[in-house]
Write an enzyme that holds these catalytic residues in place. Structure first.
Site, PDB file in Angstrom:
ATOM      1  N   LEU A 166     -10.106 -30.567 -31.892  1.00 58.33           N
ATOM      2  CA  LEU A 166     -10.827 -31.244 -32.980  1.00 58.33           C
ATOM      3  C   LEU A 166     -12.017 -32.077 -32.515  1.00 58.33           C
ATOM      4  O   LEU A 166     -12.229 -33.191 -32.984  1.00 58.33           O
ATOM      5  CB  LEU A 166      -9.860 -32.121 -33.798  1.00 58.33           C
ATOM      6  CG  LEU A 166      -8.831 -31.363 -34.634  1.00 58.33           C
ATOM      7  CD1 LEU A 166      -7.841 -32.335 -35.290  1.00 58.33           C
ATOM      8  CD2 LEU A 166      -9.507 -30.526 -35.724  1.00 58.33           C
ATOM      9  N   ASN A 186      -6.084 -30.255 -43.386  1.00 63.23           N
ATOM     10  CA  ASN A 186      -5.546 -29.580 -42.205  1.00 63.23           C
ATOM     11  C   ASN A 186      -4.330 -30.361 -41.716  1.00 63.23           C
ATOM     12  O   ASN A 186      -4.459 -31.413 -41.090  1.00 63.23           O
ATOM     13  CB  ASN A 186      -6.651 -29.506 -41.136  1.00 63.23           C
ATOM     14  CG  ASN A 186      -6.175 -28.891 -39.836  1.00 63.23           C
ATOM     15  OD1 ASN A 186      -5.022 -28.484 -39.707  1.00 63.23           O
ATOM     16  ND2 ASN A 186      -7.062 -28.835 -38.857  1.00 63.23           N
ATOM     17  N   CYS A 213      -3.047 -28.458 -37.270  1.00 62.94           N
ATOM     18  CA  CYS A 213      -3.715 -28.250 -35.985  1.00 62.94           C
ATOM     19  C   CYS A 213      -2.708 -28.420 -34.854  1.00 62.94           C
ATOM     20  O   CYS A 213      -2.137 -29.490 -34.686  1.00 62.94           O
ATOM     21  CB  CYS A 213      -4.865 -29.226 -35.786  1.00 62.94           C
ATOM     22  SG  CYS A 213      -5.639 -28.970 -34.176  1.00 62.94           S
ATOM     23  N   THR A 233      -3.378 -21.449 -36.692  1.00 59.10           N
ATOM     24  CA  THR A 233      -2.991 -20.688 -35.499  1.00 59.10           C
ATOM     25  C   THR A 233      -1.521 -20.877 -35.146  1.00 59.10           C
ATOM     26  O   THR A 233      -0.914 -21.898 -35.448  1.00 59.10           O
ATOM     27  CB  THR A 233      -3.864 -21.107 -34.306  1.00 59.10           C
ATOM     28  OG1 THR A 233      -3.787 -22.518 -34.180  1.00 59.10           O
ATOM     29  CG2 THR A 233      -5.303 -20.680 -34.502  1.00 59.10           C
TER      30      THR A 233
HETATM   31  C1  FMN Z   1     -11.935 -21.946 -31.797  1.00 61.39           C
HETATM   32  C2  FMN Z   1     -11.145 -22.230 -33.045  1.00 61.39           C
HETATM   33  C3  FMN Z   1     -11.199 -23.504 -33.622  1.00 61.39           C
HETATM   34  C4  FMN Z   1     -10.467 -23.803 -34.771  1.00 61.39           C
HETATM   35  N1  FMN Z   1     -10.565 -25.044 -35.340  1.00 61.39           N
HETATM   36  C5  FMN Z   1      -9.922 -25.309 -36.503  1.00 61.39           C
HETATM   37  C6  FMN Z   1     -10.091 -26.559 -37.175  1.00 61.39           C
HETATM   38  O1  FMN Z   1     -10.857 -27.434 -36.747  1.00 61.39           O
HETATM   39  N2  FMN Z   1      -9.407 -26.770 -38.332  1.00 61.39           N
HETATM   40  C7  FMN Z   1      -8.582 -25.817 -38.872  1.00 61.39           C
HETATM   41  O2  FMN Z   1      -7.997 -26.043 -39.929  1.00 61.39           O
HETATM   42  N3  FMN Z   1      -8.418 -24.616 -38.267  1.00 61.39           N
HETATM   43  C8  FMN Z   1      -9.067 -24.348 -37.097  1.00 61.39           C
HETATM   44  N4  FMN Z   1      -8.920 -23.099 -36.504  1.00 61.39           N
HETATM   45  C9  FMN Z   1      -8.039 -22.101 -37.129  1.00 61.39           C
HETATM   46  C10 FMN Z   1      -8.833 -21.121 -38.005  1.00 61.39           C
HETATM   47  O3  FMN Z   1      -9.491 -21.790 -39.069  1.00 61.39           O
HETATM   48  C11 FMN Z   1      -7.915 -20.028 -38.575  1.00 61.39           C
HETATM   49  O4  FMN Z   1      -6.898 -20.642 -39.335  1.00 61.39           O
HETATM   50  C12 FMN Z   1      -7.261 -19.181 -37.499  1.00 61.39           C
HETATM   51  O5  FMN Z   1      -8.124 -18.991 -36.411  1.00 61.39           O
HETATM   52  C13 FMN Z   1      -6.776 -17.815 -37.998  1.00 61.39           C
HETATM   53  O6  FMN Z   1      -7.847 -17.012 -38.467  1.00 61.39           O
HETATM   54  P1  FMN Z   1      -8.626 -15.915 -37.546  1.00 61.39           P
HETATM   55  O7  FMN Z   1      -7.594 -15.108 -36.845  1.00 61.39           O
HETATM   56  O8  FMN Z   1      -9.478 -15.147 -38.506  1.00 61.39           O
HETATM   57  O9  FMN Z   1      -9.446 -16.711 -36.571  1.00 61.39           O
HETATM   58  C14 FMN Z   1      -9.640 -22.797 -35.345  1.00 61.39           C
HETATM   59  C15 FMN Z   1      -9.593 -21.528 -34.765  1.00 61.39           C
HETATM   60  C16 FMN Z   1     -10.332 -21.229 -33.642  1.00 61.39           C
HETATM   61  C17 FMN Z   1     -10.251 -19.842 -33.055  1.00 61.39           C
END
Ligand code: FMN
Ligand code: FAD
Ligand code: FES
Lengths: 303, 255
Positions: free
Chosen positions: A73, A126, A129, A192
């Protein structure tokens, strides 16, 4: 031509594709490729009440069909976001979701209050995290925790409130019900999945934080399952995400119950993915005589 | 547009040392934009993340770009198997390259192993004003010596085992140099030593860093490195604030 418009909690998106929080920053970098109005919306990098430095590197590891991240974050704080990032974003012709994380209910409430007076379209809470010790996930993994934080924030939040759920729970349906009961206008899922990689040569974790959040195509079937389970338990709309990389995945996740879709990790391999996915989706709808993309939501014929 | 994705045909591929490949690709307008020290994110079919590889040189007239890379794992292995005539999906040019300034100054370039390629494009601009010191494991691992000589640079080579050139560390063969500016790329300990060399003499020094990347453009905040900005220690990002940094900006990790 099929209609791609979707409405989630009263907010109309020009199409169902939204950039996922943390993968798109505050939009500047991707505006080099296409106008940001290409996307239905943008969920901004997760913000906290005060600036956060983020985790020490390495923050990234590759995995089979996916990746781990532990960015922790890193962000400039909510005031900087509202004053410096939002005015430019607002002019880009797309909907804006502010993604917020905090250590305490008070922090979440203060941010929700500030953002309620700002120009954002929605607040995405969120509580999922996995990469910071107190980044909200402590609220997101039990029904009581979810109910407590959502009902507290609800009192201060005058924007549509989206609650972003963690997949690191045993019963996603129960958690979804708790969020709805506490006043969520919509859900977004999945964040994630906690994962880990170890360098067998040094016997050290590849990520300095030891563990990180797994995203990318590897998590897609988990996302489909969780969206399906949650949507059968709640009446509020769900923004689905997790490993979406092709238009076919958008259709699949909408059939499972999603009303809109976020995409993240796919942007790293193909920054133009939104353009390609929307093209594919349009021709799919047209060639199947589907007038509106909203007709897909929840149309799975489960056994 | 500062950078873009382009499908680039491989015009030439050569193994220039064991496990080290030299690729020239047709890069269109990306070649015109590329500055010394910038890098590309190369898509590898079947991999989730692109691989960051420095732009070894670019030719605006020929519209070509050159990459020199070493097999270090799965991704670079797959990259080495792509043949002439096939295409690569390239996102470039990325990051802040070397700030060359006045190229009539005496410049010292210090490279270690696979950290050598990013220096070539910049050294060419200095030509005869460049003194280049390169360190390698052994004689078999030496790369690009002729390229630097052809550019008119003075070249010294050091090898760890003494099988070619100076026997020892590259840092130990630059003691007599009196440069006005230093550029370096290579392993951490070498970069640290070069930074100290420059700081002790009060000479400006620019170094190119590596970190694991996802987006490559500054959006995901994955490629953090600790730097000093306005007197404060913060996490900057190698892909956007770098890969080239002023050596005095870097906060070296202890140990
Ligand atoms: C590098 C990175 C940073 C992320 N930062 C946040 C974040 O700040 N807040 C959040 O709610 N999710 C965050 N996520 C999660 C994504 O928003 C998403 O929920 C997750 O990656 C699954 O989707 P995807 O497979 O299409 O990436 C992050 C994911 C990645 C890969
Ligand atoms: C700005 C920059 C410029 C570079 N220029 C060159 C170059 O000109 N020639 C060259 O041979 N190499 C260069 N590298 C290093 C190169 O990116 C790695 O060797 C390569 O990514 C390894 O991939 P792999 O799949 O073979 O290894 P694996 O270890 O299997 O890779 C797994 C993951 O870790 C990442 N990774 C592993 N090592 C590194 C590293 N040293 N730096 C960054 N990411 C890494 C990979 O990109 C991948 O995401 C550069 C790195 C950066 C950051
Ligand atoms: S790799 Fe995404 S910010 Fe550098």
């Amino acid at each position: 031509m099929a209609d791609l418009k979707v409405t989630v909690a009263g907010v109309e998106f020009a199409n169902p594709l939204i950039a996922a929080s943390g993968t798109f920053g505050f939009g500047h970098e991707y505006s080099e490729f296409y106008p940001l109005s290409t996307l239905g919306g943008i969920s901004c990098k997760g913000i906290t009440l005060k600036e956060r430095p983020g985790n020490p590197p390495p923050r990234i590891a590759e995995t089979p069909s996916g990746m781990l991240n532990a960015v922790g974050l890193q962000n400039p704080g909510v005031d900087h976001f509202i004053e410096k990032d939002l005015p430019w974003l607002r002019q880009q012709g797309t909907k804006i979701l502010a993604n917020i994380a905090g250590n305490t209910p008070e922090e979440y409430c203060q941010m929700a209050e500030k953002l309620s007076d700002s120009d954002v379209d929605m607040v995405e809470l969120n509580i999922s995290c996995p990469n910071v010790k107190q980044g909200g996930v402590q609220f997101g993994t039990s029904c009581a925790g979810v109910e407590g934080i959502v009902s507290a924030v609800r009192k201060y939040c005058r924007k549509p409130l989206v609650v972003k759920l963690s997949p690191n729970v045993s019963d996603i349906g129960e958690i979804a019900v708790a969020a709805e009961a506490a006043g969520a206008d919509a859900l977004s899922m999945i964040n994630t999945l906690t994962g880990m990689r170890i360098d067998i040569r040094t016997r050290r974790p590849i990520i300095r934080n030891n563990t990180g959040g797994l995203s990318g195509p590897a998590v897609f079937p988990v996302a489909v399952r969780m969206v399906w389970q949650a949507s059968s338990r709640v009446h509020i709309p769900i923004i689905g995400m997790g490993g979406v990389s092709r238009w076919e995945d958008v259709v699949e996740l909408m059939l499972a119950g999603a009303s809109a879709i976020q995409i993240g990790t796919v942007l790293f391999s193909d920054p133009y993915a939104p353009v390609k996915i929307l093209d594919g989706l349009r021709s799919y709808l047209d060639s199947n005589g589907i007038a509106s993309v909203t007709e897909l939501t929840g149309k799975i014929q489960a056994y | 547009m500062k950078y873009d994705v382009r499908i680039c045909e491989i015009l030439k591929k050569e193994e220039i040392a064991k496990g080290i490949y030299d690729l020239t690709v047709e890069a269109g307008e990306l070649a015109e934009k590329a500055q010394p020290g910038q890098f590309a994110q190369i898509y590898i079919p079947g991999k989730t993340l692109r691989r960051p590889i420095s732009i070894c040189s670019a030719d605006a007239a020929q519209r070509t770009m050159r990459f020199v890379f070493e097999i270090r794992g799965d991704g670079t292995k797959l990259l080495s198997e792509i043949q002439e005539g096939q295409s690569l999906d390239i996102l470039a040019p990325l990051g802040q390259g070397f700030c060359l300034g006045d190229t009539s100054r005496r410049a010292l370039f210090v490279g270690g192993g696979i950290g050598t390629p990013p220096l070539l494009y910049a050294a060419r601009k200095f030509g005869g004003n460049a003194s280049v010191a390169l360190g390698f494991r052994n004689a078999e691992a030496v790369i690009l010596e002729k390229d630097f000589r052809d550019a008119g640079c003075k070249v010294q080579i050091a090898t760890d085992d003494g099988s070619y050139g100076y026997h020892g560390l590259v840092i130990d063969c630059i003691g007599q140099e009196m440069p006005e500016v230093v550029f370096a790329c290579g392993p951490g300990p070498m970069l640290r030593a070069v930074s100290k060399f420059a700081a002790d003499r009060g000479i400006p020094c620019q170094i190119s860093l590596e970190e694991r990347m996802a987006c490559g453009i500054g959006a995901c905040l994955g490629c953090a490195c600790k730097i000093l900005r306005d007197g404060r220690e913060v996490y900057g990002h190698v892909c956007k604030d770098g890969p080239v940094f002023d050596a005095q900006e870097i906060v070296w990790e202890v140990g």
